[in-house]
Structure formats: structure tokens, C-alpha cells
Design an enzyme around this catalytic site. Structure first.
Site, PDB file in Angstrom:
ATOM      1  N   ASN A   4     -33.446 -56.081 -55.757  1.00  0.00           N
ATOM      2  CA  ASN A   4     -34.005 -55.681 -54.464  1.00  0.00           C
ATOM      3  C   ASN A   4     -35.507 -55.483 -54.657  1.00  0.00           C
ATOM      4  O   ASN A   4     -35.950 -54.483 -55.231  1.00  0.00           O
ATOM      5  CB  ASN A   4     -33.331 -54.375 -54.012  1.00  0.00           C
ATOM      6  CG  ASN A   4     -33.803 -53.927 -52.641  1.00  0.00           C
ATOM      7  OD1 ASN A   4     -34.709 -54.524 -52.056  1.00  0.00           O
ATOM      8  ND2 ASN A   4     -33.201 -52.873 -52.133  1.00  0.00           N
ATOM      9  N   ARG A  28     -31.742 -59.373 -52.504  1.00  0.00           N
ATOM     10  CA  ARG A  28     -31.575 -58.795 -51.175  1.00  0.00           C
ATOM     11  C   ARG A  28     -32.721 -59.273 -50.293  1.00  0.00           C
ATOM     12  O   ARG A  28     -33.897 -59.158 -50.672  1.00  0.00           O
ATOM     13  CB  ARG A  28     -31.625 -57.269 -51.270  1.00  0.00           C
ATOM     14  CG  ARG A  28     -31.547 -56.638 -49.915  1.00  0.00           C
ATOM     15  CD  ARG A  28     -31.793 -55.160 -49.981  1.00  0.00           C
ATOM     16  NE  ARG A  28     -31.657 -54.595 -48.651  1.00  0.00           N
ATOM     17  CZ  ARG A  28     -32.330 -53.547 -48.223  1.00  0.00           C
ATOM     18  NH1 ARG A  28     -33.189 -52.940 -49.022  1.00  0.00           N
ATOM     19  NH2 ARG A  28     -32.138 -53.099 -47.016  1.00  0.00           N
ATOM     20  N   HIS A  70     -28.977 -53.292 -42.475  1.00  0.00           N
ATOM     21  CA  HIS A  70     -27.994 -52.617 -43.343  1.00  0.00           C
ATOM     22  C   HIS A  70     -26.665 -53.373 -43.408  1.00  0.00           C
ATOM     23  O   HIS A  70     -25.624 -52.787 -43.714  1.00  0.00           O
ATOM     24  CB  HIS A  70     -27.661 -51.188 -42.847  1.00  0.00           C
ATOM     25  CG  HIS A  70     -28.798 -50.231 -42.841  1.00  0.00           C
ATOM     26  ND1 HIS A  70     -28.962 -49.278 -41.856  1.00  0.00           N
ATOM     27  CD2 HIS A  70     -29.811 -50.052 -43.712  1.00  0.00           C
ATOM     28  CE1 HIS A  70     -30.033 -48.556 -42.108  1.00  0.00           C
ATOM     29  NE2 HIS A  70     -30.575 -49.009 -43.232  1.00  0.00           N
ATOM     30  N   ARG A  81     -38.373 -42.876 -37.742  1.00  0.00           N
ATOM     31  CA  ARG A  81     -38.303 -43.814 -36.608  1.00  0.00           C
ATOM     32  C   ARG A  81     -37.634 -43.131 -35.419  1.00  0.00           C
ATOM     33  O   ARG A  81     -36.726 -42.319 -35.592  1.00  0.00           O
ATOM     34  CB  ARG A  81     -37.495 -45.062 -36.983  1.00  0.00           C
ATOM     35  CG  ARG A  81     -38.096 -45.845 -38.114  1.00  0.00           C
ATOM     36  CD  ARG A  81     -37.303 -47.111 -38.390  1.00  0.00           C
ATOM     37  NE  ARG A  81     -37.527 -47.539 -39.755  1.00  0.00           N
ATOM     38  CZ  ARG A  81     -36.570 -47.885 -40.597  1.00  0.00           C
ATOM     39  NH1 ARG A  81     -35.298 -47.906 -40.206  1.00  0.00           N
ATOM     40  NH2 ARG A  81     -36.863 -48.248 -41.819  1.00  0.00           N
ATOM     41  N   GLU A 115     -24.459 -51.529 -52.044  1.00  0.00           N
ATOM     42  CA  GLU A 115     -25.008 -52.823 -51.637  1.00  0.00           C
ATOM     43  C   GLU A 115     -25.171 -53.745 -52.841  1.00  0.00           C
ATOM     44  O   GLU A 115     -25.011 -54.958 -52.736  1.00  0.00           O
ATOM     45  CB  GLU A 115     -26.359 -52.609 -50.939  1.00  0.00           C
ATOM     46  CG  GLU A 115     -26.190 -51.962 -49.570  1.00  0.00           C
ATOM     47  CD  GLU A 115     -27.462 -51.287 -49.070  1.00  0.00           C
ATOM     48  OE1 GLU A 115     -27.824 -50.228 -49.638  1.00  0.00           O
ATOM     49  OE2 GLU A 115     -28.079 -51.802 -48.140  1.00  0.00           O
TER      50      GLU A 115
END
Ligand code: AMP
Length: 392
Positions: free
Chosen positions: A7, A88, A177, A236, A379
Site C-alpha cells: 500500500n 492497493r 474501502h 471529513r 485488506e
């Protein structure tokens, strides 16, 4: 077979090496502050964690050091033992509905999609190129955060905006996600011992998204064109009335960059509490009687409940609900607050079982209408699985 799961961020590089198909983690770690001063890296091997300082002017140097560590620690004897590298990639838009082997054309498309993910896709391309140079014998695979959501139908992913915003500018819901939602939905299906099931996955971390999954396919997700939409997050804002933006630009002369910064970096937990984006600080603030921290947590819980209720109806009832990621796996109070608000659906928390962090666990009572689980996400293993399957 040895597979690396990677990643790459703009200044970081996380990795995990697996022996596949056993899914055994051989070594993992992260390179940080790449391209800036005081660079360092951490590796975890045999239960031990080592942090070292290093000059890391670019990702290629990080990969070179990674290879040295793999050899020095006897994880590999030669480079050609690494058969696959799974990368990723945040944004695959509607170009990729599954993971793919990387060739020059794929790199070019990922690069072109940078306008939809300006911070993330260029970093992924940098990572892909760095590994290709240092470990040219390994096959590379791209695993997209968005591909799991490509099963949403047009009614769901379109915004009611001028149609040419979609056709000419690719404005639509993509979600994010996806790798995490896919992993957790799969795990729920294993736990329920049912291939076809309706589940809601709540990935609540610094970024948060909720996904409705039917028979292993995403039917709706809370994030949108960007990861800004949906529930309230660390910094956010989540869903807002779009007209607030031109109103504030006119009132305050903010530029579009100022607005972008405000809705992505200054909102959410941080904006409401004025204290922090981190849910642990919010919980500490609540203990100290800080009313805005309490308000931030209440707002967060309400928005998550709104989505669960909406997806419960969309899926015509559900077989299970899961919490995952930093907050979902660890915040006892937030899980409790959410589940208590679902009482009208017959969902009942078991407070004793809920009193855990970071562990797979059923947290509802035996007479709850729907079982709710904590499922720690993974993940990295999904990236390794896709890579292993694709390179055969
Ligand atoms: P993630 O983006 O998945 O790494 O999640 C980060 C979020 O998880 C932050 O808001 C953290 O405060 C939260 N988190 C991590 N550990 C805990 C914990 N023990 N209790 C409450 N929240 C936590």
C-alpha cells in the site's frame, strides 16, 4: 508461494509478505516520511518490531531497503522467490470491476484516473514503478478500493445532476474501502454459513463508510464520488447540502481550495468538537464534560444509524451487521450508542460481549433479531488472495 501486499502512499509504503495459499504473514512493516526529512521504517518479524532510521529520498530506495531486509532476515534467499506483488489502488472508477494483472496500459489508466483521486493514485503508480524496477521478475496486480462497489446499479450510483456531468466528467458514486467491505462481508457469510445473505458492513475508522451487501455483491455504499460523502468522519464532513459550498464561497471569498480543505480536513469530529479528529480524544473530552465532544459523538452515531436504517429497508431486512476498522473494532461506547438506537428493529446489545476491542466477536444477545459482530478487517490478505489467484 511468496506474495507481497503493498500500500503506497505519497510519503509512505506499507507492506506485508505472505506465504500463500496458507495466508501466513512472514514479515510486515511500513516506510514513513519518504521524500522528507527524518525518514524511518519499521519491520515486524517473528513477533518482534524493529524501527530503523534511513535515508529515503524516494519509494525506489524504500523498496531497495525492503529487499535487503527480506534477504538479511532470511525471509527469502533470492528475489525470484517473490512471485507476486499486489498493489492497493484507491480509484479504479468504472474502468476496473475486479483486480487485474498490471501492464503498461493498466498503469496508464490508473494514472489517468488521478484527477478522481489526486492524492492516492499517483502514489500507487510510484509504488508500482518502484517495485517493477527493483523486483522485475514478480508479477504485479492492482487491487482497487472501488471495484467491489461496481455492482451498484445506475439508479444508485447516479446523482440527480445534469446528465452530462456523468457522461463528460465521470461524476457518479464510486465508493471506497471496497477491499475491507468485501473481506468483512465474506467473513460474515462464513460465520453465518450462508453464501447468499444480506449484510450491512460499517467500516468506521478515520474515514468511514457503510455498505449494503446482498449475496456477496455491493448494492449501495455511503461514500460517493469521493470519500467525503456519507457518515461524519475524523476530518471529513460527510453528507451535506451542496448549496452550502457556493453560499460560503460568496460570503467569505473562500477559494475552491479553501473549501476543499474545510470539508476534508477541518470538518467531522475535528470541526464539531474543536478538539481532535481522533475518536479516543473525543471520548476523553466527553469524560471531562466537553459538550462539543459529546455533540460530535452523538452526531456521528445518528448518521451511522441513519445509514443502517436505510440499508435495512433497501435489503428488505438483514442477516447480520458488522463493525470494523479503528472505531468499529475498538470503540465500545460508539458501538453501544449505535446498537441502542436500533432497538426498534429488535436488535439488542449484549454489553458484556461488547466490552472488547480488536477481536472478532458477536456483540448482541441470543434473542436479538439480527446478530451484530465485530470483525477486524484485513485488506492486506484480500490483496494477497487476489494476487495469488490472478498469477495462478
Ligand atoms: P483507522 O482509520 O481504521 O486506522 O481508524 C482510526 C480511528 O480509530 C481513530 O479515530 C481512532 O481514534 C480510532 N481508534 C483506534 N483505537 C481506538 C480505541 N482503542 N478506542 C476508540 N477508538 C479507537
Amino acid at each position: 508461494m511468496k506474495i507481497l501486499s503493498v500500500n503506497a502512499g505519497s510519503s509512505s509504503l506499507k507492506f506485508q509478505m505472505y506465504e500463500m495459499p496458507e495466508e501466513k504473514v512472514l514479515i510486515s512493516g511500513v516506510f514513513e516520511r519518504i521524500g522528507i526529512n527524518d525518514s524511518l521504517y519499521t519491520i515486524k518479524i517473528n513477533g518482534e518490531k524493529i524501527t530503523k532510521k534511513a535515508e529515503l529520498p524516494n519509494h525506489k530506495e524504500a523498496v531497495r531497503i525492503l529487499v535487503e531486509e527480506l534477504l538479511d532476515n532470511n525471509v527469502i534467499k533470492s528475489l525470484d522467490e517473490i512471485k507476486g506483488i499486489g498493489h492497493r489502488v484507491v480509484q479504479g472508477a468504472d474502468k476496473f470491476d475486479k483486480s487485474v494483472l498490471i501492464d503498461d496500459e493498466v498503469v496508464e489508466i490508473i494514472s489517468e484516473l488521478s484527477s478522481l483521486a489526486p492524492l492516492h493514485n499517483p502514489a500507487a503508480v510510484t509504488g508500482i514503478k518502484a517495485f517493477k524496477e527493483i523486483i522485475p521478475t514478480a508479477q504485479a496486480v492492482a487491487v482497487f478500493d472501488t471495484s467491489f462497489h461496481q455492482t451498484m446499479d445506475k439508479e444508485t450510483y447516479l446523482y440527480a445532476l445534469p446528465y452530462n456531468w456523468y457522461t463528460d466528467y465521470q461524476v457518479r458514486k464510486y465508493g471506497a474501502h471496497g477491499t475491507s467491505h468485501n473481506y468483512v462481508a465474506n467473513r460474515l457469510s462464513e460465520i453465518l454459513n450462508k453464501k447468499d445473505c444480506r449484510v450491512i458492513v460499517c467500516h468506521l475508522g478515520n474515514g468511514g463508510s457503510i455498505t449494503a451487501v446482498k449475496d456477496g455483491k455491493c448494492v449501495d455504499t455511503s461514500m460517493g464520488f469521493t470519500p467525503n460523502a456519507g457518515v461524519i468522519m475524523g476530518t471529513r464532513c460527510g453528507d451535506i447540502d451542496a448549496s452550502i459550498i457556493p453560499y460560503m464561497m460568496k460570503k467569505t471569498n473562500m477559494t475552491y481550495q479553501d473549501i476543499d480543505n474545510a470539508i476534508n480536513k477541518q470538518s467531522g469530529f475535528l470541526g464539531i468538537s474543536g478538539v481532535s479528529s481522533d475518536s479516543r480524544d473525543i471520548e476523553d473530552g466527553i469524560k471531562q464534560g466537553n459538550e462539543r465532544c459529546l455533540l460530535a459523538q452523538h452526531m456521528f452515531i445518528r448518521r451511522v444509524v441513519d445509514y443502517i436504517a436505510k440499508y435495512y429497508v433497501l435489503l428488505n431486512g438483514v442477516d447480520a451487521i458488522a463493525f470494523t476498522a479503528g472505531i468499529g473494532e475498538n470503540s465500545i461506547d460508539i458501538r453501544k450508542g449505535i446498537i441502542e438506537k436500533l432497538a426498534v428493529l429488535g436488535i439488542k446489545i449484549d454489553e458484556e460481549k461488547n466490552n472488547v476491542r480488536g477481536k472478532e466477536q458477536l456483540i448482541t444477545t441470543s434473542d436479538s433479531s439480527v446478530p451484530v459482530y465485530i470483525i477486524p478487517t484485513d485488506e492486506e490478505v484480500m490483496i494477497a488472495r487476489d494476487t495469488y489467484n490472478l498469477i495462478g
